[in-house]
Design an enzyme around this catalytic site. Structure first.
Site, PDB file in Angstrom:
ATOM      1  N   TYR A  64       1.013  -1.359  -0.008  1.00 18.30           N
ATOM      2  CA  TYR A  64       0.050   0.403   0.532  1.00 18.30           C
ATOM      3  C   TYR A  64       0.868   1.462  -0.186  1.00 18.30           C
ATOM      4  O   TYR A  64       0.530   2.721  -0.659  1.00 18.30           O
ATOM      5  CB  TYR A  64      -0.735   0.069   0.920  1.00 18.30           C
ATOM      6  CG  TYR A  64      -2.630  -0.879   0.688  1.00 18.30           C
ATOM      7  CD1 TYR A  64      -3.360  -0.020   0.350  1.00 18.30           C
ATOM      8  CD2 TYR A  64      -2.622  -1.969   0.885  1.00 18.30           C
ATOM      9  CE1 TYR A  64      -4.766  -0.906  -0.334  1.00 18.30           C
ATOM     10  CE2 TYR A  64      -3.944  -2.851   1.340  1.00 18.30           C
ATOM     11  CZ  TYR A  64      -4.822  -2.385  -0.156  1.00 18.30           C
ATOM     12  OH  TYR A  64      -5.786  -2.552  -0.625  1.00 18.30           O
ATOM     13  N   ARG A  67       1.709   1.866  -3.867  1.00 15.95           N
ATOM     14  CA  ARG A  67       0.124   2.471  -4.041  1.00 15.95           C
ATOM     15  C   ARG A  67      -0.228   3.639  -3.112  1.00 15.95           C
ATOM     16  O   ARG A  67       0.121   4.563  -4.589  1.00 15.95           O
ATOM     17  CB  ARG A  67      -0.288   2.115  -4.234  1.00 15.95           C
ATOM     18  CG  ARG A  67      -0.399   0.069  -4.642  1.00 15.95           C
ATOM     19  CD  ARG A  67      -2.309  -0.958  -4.042  1.00 15.95           C
ATOM     20  NE  ARG A  67      -3.500   0.114  -4.646  1.00 15.95           N
ATOM     21  CZ  ARG A  67      -4.541   0.218  -4.711  1.00 15.95           C
ATOM     22  NH1 ARG A  67      -4.762  -0.787  -3.538  1.00 15.95           N
ATOM     23  NH2 ARG A  67      -5.634   0.894  -4.885  1.00 15.95           N
ATOM     24  N   GLN A  98     -15.004   5.258  -7.582  1.00 14.41           N
ATOM     25  CA  GLN A  98     -14.588   2.880  -7.665  1.00 14.41           C
ATOM     26  C   GLN A  98     -13.014   3.228  -7.047  1.00 14.41           C
ATOM     27  O   GLN A  98     -12.288   2.916  -6.432  1.00 14.41           O
ATOM     28  CB  GLN A  98     -14.972   2.239  -8.111  1.00 14.41           C
ATOM     29  CG  GLN A  98     -16.161   1.855  -8.142  1.00 14.41           C
ATOM     30  CD  GLN A  98     -16.198   1.610  -9.272  1.00 14.41           C
ATOM     31  OE1 GLN A  98     -16.580   1.505 -10.730  1.00 14.41           O
ATOM     32  NE2 GLN A  98     -16.430  -0.482  -9.164  1.00 14.41           N
ATOM     33  N   HIS A 116     -14.952   3.282  -2.282  1.00 14.55           N
ATOM     34  CA  HIS A 116     -14.411   2.292  -1.336  1.00 14.55           C
ATOM     35  C   HIS A 116     -13.306   3.043  -0.884  1.00 14.55           C
ATOM     36  O   HIS A 116     -11.823   2.277  -0.642  1.00 14.55           O
ATOM     37  CB  HIS A 116     -13.331   1.189  -3.338  1.00 14.55           C
ATOM     38  CG  HIS A 116     -14.067   1.136  -3.890  1.00 14.55           C
ATOM     39  ND1 HIS A 116     -13.867   0.030  -4.780  1.00 14.55           N
ATOM     40  CD2 HIS A 116     -15.917   0.384  -3.638  1.00 14.55           C
ATOM     41  CE1 HIS A 116     -15.236  -0.100  -5.429  1.00 14.55           C
ATOM     42  NE2 HIS A 116     -15.833  -0.192  -4.613  1.00 14.55           N
ATOM     43  N   GLY A 185     -14.316   4.226 -17.861  1.00 11.73           N
ATOM     44  CA  GLY A 185     -13.038   2.876 -16.953  1.00 11.73           C
ATOM     45  C   GLY A 185     -13.785   2.667 -16.509  1.00 11.73           C
ATOM     46  O   GLY A 185     -12.915   2.112 -15.361  1.00 11.73           O
ATOM     47  N   THR A 186     -14.349   1.713 -16.410  1.00 11.15           N
ATOM     48  CA  THR A 186     -14.891   0.455 -15.040  1.00 11.15           C
ATOM     49  C   THR A 186     -15.319  -0.476 -16.182  1.00 11.15           C
ATOM     50  O   THR A 186     -16.550  -0.583 -16.727  1.00 11.15           O
ATOM     51  CB  THR A 186     -15.966   1.087 -14.454  1.00 11.15           C
ATOM     52  OG1 THR A 186     -16.222   0.280 -12.980  1.00 11.15           O
ATOM     53  CG2 THR A 186     -17.462   1.226 -14.757  1.00 11.15           C
ATOM     54  N   ASN A 211     -15.258   3.831 -22.705  1.00  5.61           N
ATOM     55  CA  ASN A 211     -14.531   1.907 -22.045  1.00  5.61           C
ATOM     56  C   ASN A 211     -14.366   1.516 -23.177  1.00  5.61           C
ATOM     57  O   ASN A 211     -14.745   1.849 -24.268  1.00  5.61           O
ATOM     58  CB  ASN A 211     -15.430   0.773 -21.466  1.00  5.61           C
ATOM     59  CG  ASN A 211     -14.772   0.424 -20.286  1.00  5.61           C
ATOM     60  OD1 ASN A 211     -13.663  -0.609 -21.235  1.00  5.61           O
ATOM     61  ND2 ASN A 211     -14.418   0.196 -19.029  1.00  5.61           N
ATOM     62  N   ASP A 213     -13.164  -0.840 -23.966  1.00  9.82           N
ATOM     63  CA  ASP A 213     -13.275  -2.283 -24.033  1.00  9.82           C
ATOM     64  C   ASP A 213     -15.100  -2.936 -24.372  1.00  9.82           C
ATOM     65  O   ASP A 213     -16.068  -1.968 -23.281  1.00  9.82           O
ATOM     66  CB  ASP A 213     -12.868  -3.681 -23.669  1.00  9.82           C
ATOM     67  CG  ASP A 213     -11.154  -3.976 -23.683  1.00  9.82           C
ATOM     68  OD1 ASP A 213     -11.163  -3.501 -24.664  1.00  9.82           O
ATOM     69  OD2 ASP A 213     -10.660  -3.468 -22.029  1.00  9.82           O
TER      70      ASP A 213
END
Length: 245
Positions: A64, A67, A98, A116, A185-186, A211, A213
């Site tokens: 962490y 990160r 998120q 989150h 982007g999720t 996105n 995809d």
């Protein structure tokens, strides 16, 4: 740019956004589930759950801290700036993310809900004392609470943990008011975040998906824009600005 899409945004009464890791990936923050995702190098069950922390807090804290360092050194990208601009234009009412970085805020977004948690926050494992940090802790030693001396932990929601009820309630209230939601982007697989756009849809609202995809949300999205969030949002906001002027 689709005129119908621009009209949907410009004429929206209450537009909200839901953003995921793909938005911050363009700032150099690794995603969890993309082809180059963070989880491809680390097993999530080893690092991002309460049991892992109880078993080996130093290992979890080192990860962490790494990160946090990445987040603190990162800069907002075009997507973050575009969402902030939509808010300044009075179009975007609330941004639900998120992501556990603070790049939306640093880009200028004010009404942000962190589903989150945040890597900017650490909290005590005993007394729940929490506070913001300006830099990543150096591990070892393990960070301790200045109030009770117990071990501190990252202020994020781990696998197996419930979202803070007040945070989820606030997000639910926002999507229940929304007539349009931009989902950017999720992967649209992590619950309960993935269900938020469905609430907007069930109430007759429109879903705009951004996105690279296809996702599980694609079949029911009113508009699906393929590409990186930064490029798509930058172009979208330029057209919205013109439509409003």
């Amino acid at each position: 740019m689709d005129e119908k899409l621009l009209k949907t945004i410009a004429e929206s009464k209450y537009l909200v956004a839901l953003t995921g890791a793909g938005v911050s990936a363009e700032s150099g923050i690794p995603t969890f589930r993309g082809k180059d995702g963070l989880w491809n190098r680390y097993r999530p069950e080893e690092l991002a759950n309460p049991q892992a922390f109880a078993k080996d807090p130093e290992k979890v804290w080192k990860w962490y801290a790494w990160r946090m360092e990445k987040v603190f050194n990162a800069q907002p990208n075009k997507a973050h700036q575009a969402f902030a601009e939509l808010e300044r234009l009075g179009v975007l009412k609330c941004l639900i993310t998120q992501n556990v970085d603070d790049l939306h805020e640093r880009a200028g977004s004010r009404n942000v809900i962190h589903l989150h948690g945040s890597l900017r926050v650490v909290r005590c494992t005993s007394c729940n004392n929490s506070f913001e940090v300006e830099s990543a802790p150096k591990i070892p030693p393990l960070p301790k609470c200045d109030k009770c001396g117990s071990l501190l932990r990252p202020g994020v929601v781990w696998f197996g943990e419930m979202l803070p009820p007040d945070v989820l309630d606030r997000a639910m209230r926002e999507v229940e008011r929304a007539d349009v939601i931009i989902v950017a982007g999720t992967s649209a697989v992590v619950q309960p975040a993935a269900s938020l756009p469905l609430i907007v849809k069930q109430r007759g609202g429109a879903i705009i998906e951004i996105n690279p995809d296809e996702t599980p949300l694609t079949p029911i999205a009113d508009y699906s824009l393929r590409g990186k969030a930064g490029e798509v949002m930058d172009e979208l906001v330029r057209h919205v600005r013109k439509a409003l002027s």
